[in-house]
Design an enzyme around this catalytic site. Structure first.
Site, PDB file in Angstrom:
ATOM      1  N   HIS A 142       0.252 -10.171  -0.417  1.00 41.22           N
ATOM      2  CA  HIS A 142      -0.135 -10.184  -1.829  1.00 41.22           C
ATOM      3  C   HIS A 142       0.389 -11.449  -2.516  1.00 41.22           C
ATOM      4  CE1 HIS A 142      -0.910  -8.935  -5.935  1.00 41.22           C
ATOM      5  NE2 HIS A 142       0.375  -9.070  -6.222  1.00 41.22           N
ATOM      6  N   GLU A 209       0.533   0.434  -5.343  1.00 40.03           N
ATOM      7  CA  GLU A 209       1.970   0.343  -5.082  1.00 40.03           C
ATOM      8  C   GLU A 209       2.509   1.721  -4.718  1.00 40.03           C
ATOM      9  OE1 GLU A 209       4.235  -1.918  -7.889  1.00 40.03           O
ATOM     10  OE2 GLU A 209       2.533  -3.208  -8.428  1.00 40.03           O
TER      11      GLU A 209
HETATM   12 MN    MN Z   1       2.940  -4.741  -9.820  1.00 42.86          MN
END
Ligand code: MN
Length: 423
Positions: A142, A209
């Protein structure tokens, strides 16, 4: 092996084969009904179990006769604060009560009526009173993708990234439970040509997440080592760190995210304990360059948990746009908590630390629309013929997570949220 994790256990409560909640899971959450005030619960299959009622009936007397008070709360904080010796004993006792050969409650219909509800009969509430919330940035893929898009593919990672778990202090007040509608945020955006403008975000995104919940406090000045870190982590939840990319791009220099993230974050209603996740431990990344001694750790501190994100348009079916895995974490939760406290910053029961967007190595495993659509240059085709570069009004974003080991599926339920137009 922990007794409650035994794959051979089965419950007298029905559990469908694709359920996230077999008897080996026993996560903790909070629910209410029209007749019952908020209280702590667990779930097996689609049956919600009222732990305050179980305690009142004396089922936990051998552990602690005062558990009824900890379960008669609007949050699981007081229960978590009892410590793992008690909370693990409770998890084992629940496993025992609902094991198919135990007649205690199985054969007592009157008590079952006080304790059991179907999931569709209850309202799940925010399970944790979150005092402080921190968001990390711990997936290398990411961070590399974002650095490539916004800065320089040759130097995608900033110089500190491989040496410490980068994070920022987030906003706890706007963390909401799955099912809560989100209004599109408004804010300043800066067009490439021209002065800043104000209005609804046009680039609303999700971030896939997971977040861990702190179960034990530290004192100011105290630090937690990587070897101790898991003693302080009660469990894990799915977490959508909603992000407004246009607001973020303009505001984030030099102090990091602010209004682009603070308008809402969505968590799943169940906290799955670290103990239930034991079978999913897996090796972390080789860390090169070598990290400083305080960040070194031993053992398997990553978790092999499959993650999925779907977008569901109004009147449409959910369409999966991302398949990732919690094991794609360069910095482990243990390293995150160790780094968080290395300066003496104290943590409290109920503090939450999110992982940062969990992107895998392939485009179908990227954990945000920013990456999936590569800044809007590769729109996602939806089954209804429409396209998504980011998230539209009336879209629902649904996150799921689960692992399967020894034939047992341990899951997290879902973290979903529908986007409504800006107010
Ligand atoms: Mn974040």
């Amino acid at each position: 092996m922990l007794p409650a994790n035994d794959p051979s256990l089965s419950s007298w409560i029905n559990v469908d084969s694709d359920s996230d909640f077999p008897i080996q899971n026993i996560p903790f959450g909070v629910f209410q009904t029209e007749k019952k005030s908020a209280r702590v619960a667990t779930i097996i299959g689609d049956t919600v179990i009222d732990l305050a009622a179980l305690a009142q009936l004396g089922y936990f007397n051998e552990i602690d006769s005062n558990l009824e008070s900890s379960f008669s709360q609007s949050y699981i904080n007081q229960f978590m604060g009892l410590g793992k010796k008690i909370t693990n004993a409770v998890r084992n006792r629940i496993s025992n009560i609902f094991e198919k050969n135990n007649p205690e409650l199985r054969d007592n219909k009157e008590q079952q009526a006080q304790v059991l509800s179907k999931i569709h009969e209850v309202e799940m509430l925010l399970p944790v009173q979150v005092g402080d919330y921190t968001d990390f940035y711990s997936s290398r893929e990411h961070a590399t993708n974002v650095g490539t898009m916004f800065r320089d593919p040759e130097n995608a990672l900033l110089p500190n990234w491989l040496h410490l778990p980068v994070g920022y202090h987030g906003r706890a007040s706007s963390i909401v439970v799955s099912g809560t509608n989100i209004h599109r945020p408004k804010g300043q955006q800066k067009p490439n040509d021209g002065p800043p403008v104000f209005g609804p975000s046009r680039l609303l995104d999700f971030e896939l997440e997971m977040a861990f919940v702190v179960g034990q406090p530290t004192k100011l000045g105290q630090s937690i080592s990587t070897a101790e870190a898991e003693d302080y982590i009660f469990g894990i939840t799915l977490f959508n760190d909603w992000s407004a990319r246009d607001i973020q791009k303009w505001e984030y220099i030099p102090l990091g995210p602010f209004l682009a993230k603070s308008f809402a974050s969505t968590m799943s209603p169940w906290i799955v304990t670290l103990e239930a996740l034991e079978p999913f431990r897996t090796e972390g990344y080789d860390q090169d360059p070598e990290v400083l001694p305080y960040l070194k750790y031993s053992g398997k501190k990553n978790y092999d948990i499959k993650l999925e994100v779907a977008i569901q348009p109004e009147d449409g079916q959910p369409h999966v746009v991302c398949k990732s895995n919690f094991k794609h974490m360069y910095w482990t939760m243990a390293q995150q908590l160790t780094h968080h406290t290395v300066n003496g910053c104290n943590v409290n029961v109920g503090d939450m630390c999110a992982s940062g967007t969990i992107s895998g190595p392939t485009p179908d495993s990227y954990g945000s629309m920013l990456e999936i659509s590569w800044r809007g240059t590769k729109p996602v085709a939806m089954p209804d013929g429409s396209e998504r570069k980011f998230i539209n009004d009336k879209d629902t974003v649904i996150m799921r997570g689960w692992g399967i080991a020894n034939g047992v599926r341990i899951g997290f339920g879902e973290a979903s949220g529908k986007v409504l137009p800006a107010l």
